[in-house]
Scaffold this motif. Structure first.
Motif, mmCIF file in Angstrom:
data_model
loop_
_atom_site.group_PDB
_atom_site.id
_atom_site.type_symbol
_atom_site.label_atom_id
_atom_site.label_comp_id
_atom_site.label_asym_id
_atom_site.label_seq_id
_atom_site.Cartn_x
_atom_site.Cartn_y
_atom_site.Cartn_z
ATOM 1 N N ILE A 8 40.403 43.117 30.110
ATOM 2 C CA ILE A 8 41.416 43.744 30.963
ATOM 3 C C ILE A 8 40.861 45.028 31.558
ATOM 4 C CG2 ILE A 8 43.668 44.886 30.957
ATOM 5 C CD1 ILE A 8 44.552 42.768 28.885
ATOM 6 N N GLU A 9 40.164 45.815 30.750
ATOM 7 C CA GLU A 9 39.566 47.047 31.246
ATOM 8 C C GLU A 9 38.482 46.747 32.275
ATOM 9 O OE1 GLU A 9 38.271 49.194 27.803
ATOM 10 O OE2 GLU A 9 40.303 49.430 27.055
ATOM 11 N N GLN A 10 37.662 45.737 32.005
ATOM 12 C CA GLN A 10 36.615 45.352 32.957
ATOM 13 C C GLN A 10 37.240 44.904 34.263
ATOM 14 O OE1 GLN A 10 34.538 42.284 30.846
ATOM 15 N NE2 GLN A 10 33.163 43.706 29.818
ATOM 16 N N ARG A 11 38.316 44.140 34.164
ATOM 17 C CA ARG A 11 39.014 43.650 35.350
ATOM 18 C C ARG A 11 39.524 44.823 36.171
ATOM 19 N NH1 ARG A 11 44.231 42.839 36.595
ATOM 20 N NH2 ARG A 11 44.731 41.207 38.064
ATOM 21 N N GLN A 12 40.107 45.815 35.512
ATOM 22 C CA GLN A 12 40.635 46.987 36.226
ATOM 23 C C GLN A 12 39.519 47.768 36.898
ATOM 24 O OE1 GLN A 12 43.923 47.626 36.843
ATOM 25 N NE2 GLN A 12 42.969 49.009 38.300
ATOM 26 N N LEU A 13 38.381 47.919 36.216
ATOM 27 C CA LEU A 13 37.246 48.614 36.822
ATOM 28 C C LEU A 13 36.751 47.890 38.066
ATOM 29 C CD1 LEU A 13 35.223 49.657 33.638
ATOM 30 C CD2 LEU A 13 36.471 51.157 35.201
ATOM 31 N N LEU A 14 36.705 46.556 38.001
ATOM 32 C CA LEU A 14 36.296 45.781 39.169
ATOM 33 C C LEU A 14 37.294 45.939 40.305
ATOM 34 C CD1 LEU A 14 35.019 42.518 37.459
ATOM 35 C CD2 LEU A 14 33.640 44.258 38.597
ATOM 36 N N LEU A 15 38.581 45.914 39.987
ATOM 37 C CA LEU A 15 39.603 46.083 41.023
ATOM 38 C C LEU A 15 39.511 47.473 41.656
ATOM 39 C CD1 LEU A 15 42.666 44.341 39.326
ATOM 40 C CD2 LEU A 15 41.352 43.513 41.303
ATOM 41 N N GLY A 47 31.905 38.953 45.748
ATOM 42 C CA GLY A 47 31.372 38.714 44.404
ATOM 43 C C GLY A 47 32.216 39.370 43.326
ATOM 44 N N LEU A 48 32.685 40.583 43.590
ATOM 45 C CA LEU A 48 33.517 41.289 42.615
ATOM 46 C C LEU A 48 34.841 40.562 42.402
ATOM 47 C CD1 LEU A 48 32.902 44.982 43.696
ATOM 48 C CD2 LEU A 48 32.053 43.861 41.632
ATOM 49 N N ARG A 49 35.413 40.034 43.480
ATOM 50 C CA ARG A 49 36.664 39.290 43.334
ATOM 51 C C ARG A 49 36.471 38.044 42.473
ATOM 52 N NH1 ARG A 49 37.332 40.993 48.953
ATOM 53 N NH2 ARG A 49 39.015 42.536 48.977
ATOM 54 N N GLN A 50 35.306 37.408 42.595
ATOM 55 C CA GLN A 50 35.006 36.245 41.754
ATOM 56 C C GLN A 50 34.925 36.667 40.290
ATOM 57 O OE1 GLN A 50 34.937 33.018 42.487
ATOM 58 N NE2 GLN A 50 34.557 32.608 40.335
ATOM 59 N N GLN A 51 34.309 37.821 40.033
ATOM 60 C CA GLN A 51 34.228 38.325 38.656
ATOM 61 C C GLN A 51 35.615 38.634 38.108
ATOM 62 O OE1 GLN A 51 31.527 41.630 38.369
ATOM 63 N NE2 GLN A 51 29.836 40.489 39.273
ATOM 64 N N VAL A 52 36.485 39.210 38.943
ATOM 65 C CA VAL A 52 37.857 39.503 38.529
ATOM 66 C C VAL A 52 38.562 38.222 38.143
ATOM 67 C CG1 VAL A 52 40.123 40.273 39.364
ATOM 68 C CG2 VAL A 52 38.107 41.650 39.820
ATOM 69 N N THR A 53 38.383 37.180 38.946
ATOM 70 C CA THR A 53 39.018 35.893 38.649
ATOM 71 C C THR A 53 38.518 35.340 37.322
ATOM 72 O OG1 THR A 53 39.251 35.421 41.007
ATOM 73 C CG2 THR A 53 39.348 33.542 39.507
ATOM 74 N N GLU A 54 37.209 35.427 37.090
ATOM 75 C CA GLU A 54 36.644 34.939 35.827
ATOM 76 C C GLU A 54 37.179 35.727 34.639
ATOM 77 O OE1 GLU A 54 32.438 35.155 36.463
ATOM 78 O OE2 GLU A 54 32.478 33.568 37.978
ATOM 79 N N LEU A 55 37.277 37.049 34.776
ATOM 80 C CA LEU A 55 37.816 37.867 33.690
ATOM 81 C C LEU A 55 39.289 37.552 33.440
ATOM 82 C CD1 LEU A 55 36.136 41.305 34.353
ATOM 83 C CD2 LEU A 55 35.837 39.867 32.345
#
Length: 76
Positions: A8-15, A47-55
């Motif tokens: 969740i924290e990683q997702r927020q950092l990416l967002l 690419g970051l949005r793809q990472q957010v989706t994976e997380l």
């Protein structure tokens, strides 16, 4: 709940990074510098949005996978 925190924290950092990149993209577009500056950031955001989706998928999976009959009973 602590098991869900890192994704969740990683997702927020990416967002947050996506939002900062979007600010720069908007600025470059307003300055008519799309090709040199905005396009690379747009690709990075993709690419970051793809990472957010994976997380987010990991977060959703962790919540379901760790539910036991006892936690389901307590949740009810």
């Amino acid at each position: 709940m602590s098991l869900c925190s890192p994704p969740i924290e990683q997702r927020q950092l990416l967002l947050d990074e996506i939002a900062e990149n979007q600010k720069a993209i908007d600025k470059y577009i307003s300055l008519n510098r799309i090709k040199n500056f905005a396009q690379p950031l747009q690709e990075k955001n993709k690419g970051l949005r793809q990472q957010v989706t994976e997380l987010q998928d990991k977060v959703n999976t962790v919540g379901v996978a760790h539910e036991t009959p006892m936690t389901a009973l307590l949740g009810a």
